[in-house]
Design an enzyme around this catalytic site. Structure first.
Site, PDB file in Angstrom:
ATOM      1  N   ASP B  74       0.834  -1.203   0.000  1.00 59.76           N
ATOM      2  CA  ASP B  74       0.000   0.000   0.000  1.00 59.76           C
ATOM      3  C   ASP B  74       0.870   1.255   0.000  1.00 59.76           C
ATOM      4  O   ASP B  74       2.072   1.202   0.272  1.00 59.76           O
ATOM      5  CB  ASP B  74      -0.951   0.027   1.202  1.00 59.76           C
ATOM      6  CG  ASP B  74      -0.221   0.045   2.547  1.00 59.76           C
ATOM      7  OD1 ASP B  74       0.810  -0.650   2.677  1.00 59.76           O
ATOM      8  OD2 ASP B  74      -0.685   0.752   3.460  1.00 59.76           O
ATOM      9  N   GLU B 129      -0.114  -0.961   5.676  1.00 57.94           N
ATOM     10  CA  GLU B 129       0.991  -0.619   6.578  1.00 57.94           C
ATOM     11  C   GLU B 129       0.964   0.856   6.949  1.00 57.94           C
ATOM     12  O   GLU B 129       1.439   1.244   8.012  1.00 57.94           O
ATOM     13  CB  GLU B 129       2.340  -0.956   5.920  1.00 57.94           C
ATOM     14  CG  GLU B 129       3.529  -0.931   6.900  1.00 57.94           C
ATOM     15  CD  GLU B 129       4.209   0.428   7.024  1.00 57.94           C
ATOM     16  OE1 GLU B 129       5.042   0.581   7.946  1.00 57.94           O
ATOM     17  OE2 GLU B 129       3.928   1.349   6.212  1.00 57.94           O
TER      18      GLU B 129
END
Lengths: 359, 359
Positions: B74, B129
């Site tokens: 991400d 994350e």
């Protein structure tokens, strides 16, 4: 007219009830000011002046001394406690019974029943005492017509439980700002912590020994306190600013300038980057050595005590008029939903004032 | 299918650009996870597992050691910096170029081009994350399938400028509350000032000497800081509560329990009425004494340095897997609108890892 008329011939407790039933929350005093003005204008021994919703009535007998009797006609917001109610034990309940329509009733009774006082009299009825100081009617009159407030001694009929409260302490609020440098808290040594920099400020406050000076026989009690502290950016950031707000309550033997200098001195050497005066109202000397004040204390039979909080006596003091608080209610009941006054205390205060002004 | 296909035969820098042009802000990783899974499933030497949008691929060669290569797929929100752009000086610009699609490209290149590594390999691609730790895909896999993450050593391909960052410091946030008793500030002696009670807390913080322990040859640097302070009721009220929030960043030779005990000890004797742990993430030992780690550092030619901030290496540490950060980007450029990476650094990192895993 009949609906707003006040009967100044009625007993002081009945008159208090009538005043309580005449709502006058701060900002909405006009109807009551109108009624007070109308009632005073029926008294031929008084001249009556008006400024906004503030009414001032005076005798002009050429006496060597002039005494001011003052009271605010507004109340805090009504909290389901109007109309007034007199219970079987003689307690009058309702918004303003204590703070301070009982005092206003005493003023009106003296105005109506003492046409030839031994001292010239000035009656002041003013608005907006319970809200922001800038709106205070006594302050507006002091600014626009200081001559209306001239006198040798003033009595504010604020609730004081029948005792004389002399002078008042000053209040100074200062914001002390420390600064630092932001950094991620994982690398705190890259920054400088402004909250840590405030440590000596709190140390000085915690160690502060307040004075308790005796002035005109009254023992005052100073205090220097943090009333707020604020600092922090985020949970992982070294903060770059911290503000400690301190409130210095000081005895009336210090001037405004001396109070500021004292606070600066207390925090000398602390890493303060900004010293901002947030609010400041000076104290007022009790003035109890004045002959009119001595005679007053003797007449009311009260024990004079110091006033710690700030009150409008300071406004008179600023005009050179020593002033005290003296009124029938218990000040601890002011602003409460169960505000009340022992009705018999109202004509009692009236009687003592009359004795002083006619004896 | 063609639209989402990743060509693992392309150069690592080209593959990075392709990954950047495949938006995957936190919470929207599914298309990219699908593409990564599809690409990995074409490689016969790997078994592929999936949990949510987390993809794990492993070799099963019976090697005596297993190494984990992990990266999040991400990015932070795109800020007008997608698609990617390669400038004339060989710099690749765009969201995720640095943090950390260049690292993910290296993982994919190793997966595709090293079918017979000298150590068994586990590739982990995970989501979320960049957002709340509870959403972190690595944490979800660790909880649901800890066996997928088993290994002797792990490399997180987070941007570290081509240097090895070992372990990470722990972070503990505690709220320290003092209490007092409210009173009007005009009669401050009737109350007890909770802000003044916090003075010794700030004194201890200001005087604190942080440790700088050396662990596995890396010098850590602790820190104990106030990150917030809050107290105050009103400008004329003695405050009855004050809260100092402190953040302790501690070296990985302390356990979570030891860190809490240390903070309690620092403030022993201070008038703290509540000690509330607000947030706590343990540190991670660098584990550089492990043979696989030594060989890794030698192969990548980097200088190992300590990681002060908290990172996902701590999650591996909690599973008993020593872990380091090693990736091509400059961490200071992460999350910036002008995020970028020097393109040549990407195949360079790939080459060094390949040398370690094939030498």
């Amino acid at each position: 007219m009949a609906e707003t008329e006040l009967d100044l011939a009625s007993d002081a407790a009945d008159l208090t009830a009538r005043l309580v039933d005449f709502p006058s929350e701060s900002g909405n005093e006009k109807p009551l000011a109108d009624a007070i003005e109308a009632a005073l204008r029926t008294l031929p021994h008084l001249t009556v002046d008006r400024h906004g919703n503030n009414v001032v009535a005076r005798t002009h007998l050429g006496r060597p001394e002039r005494v001011v009797l003052a009271g605010h006609i507004d109340t805090v917001p009504i909290a389901g406690n109007v109309p007034s109610r007199l219970d079987e034990e003689g307690v009058l309940w309702g918004c303003g019974t204590c703070d301070m329509k009982s005092g206003v009733a005493v003023q009106l009774r003296i105005a109506a029943t003492v046409p030839e006082p031994n001292r010239d009299l000035t009656f002041v009825f003013y608005d907006n005492e319970e809200v922001d100081a800038r709106l205070n009617g006594l302050g507006h009159v002091a600014e626009a017509h200081p001559d209306w407030l001239a006198g040798d001694f003033a009595v504010l009929l604020e609730p004081s439980d029948g005792e004389v409260e002399g002078g008042c302490q000053g209040t100074l609020r200062v914001k002390l700002r420390t600064t630092g440098e932001r950094a991620h808290s994982a690398r705190s040594w890259m920054g400088a912590n402004a909250i840590h920099a405030a440590a000596p400020i709190l140390e000085r406050l915690a160690a502060y020994e307040p004075r308790r000076p005796v002035i005109d026989g009254l023992e005052y009690h100073e205090g220097l306190n943090a009333v707020a502290v604020e600092g922090g950016v985020a949970g992982n950031v070294i903060p770059d600013a911290c503000t400690v707000t301190v409130n210095f309550r000081y005895a009336p033997d210090r001037s405004e300038e001396e109070a500021v200098a004292h606070v600066r001195e207390v925090f000398e050497g602390c890493p303060i980057d900004e010293f901002v005066i947030d609010d400041h109202s000076p104290g007022a000397l009790p003035g109890l050595s004045h002959p009119a004040a001595r005679a007053f204390i003797e007449a009311v039979g009260g024990v004079a005590r110091p006033k710690f909080g700030w009150t409008d006596v300071s406004r008179f003091s600023a005009l050179g008029v020593p002033a005290v608080n003296y009124g029938p209610g218990n000040p601890l009941l002011a602003h409460k939903r169960d505000e009340r006054v022992l009705a018999s205390k109202i004509p009692d205060a009236e009687r003592r004032l009359r004795e002083w002004l006619t004896g």
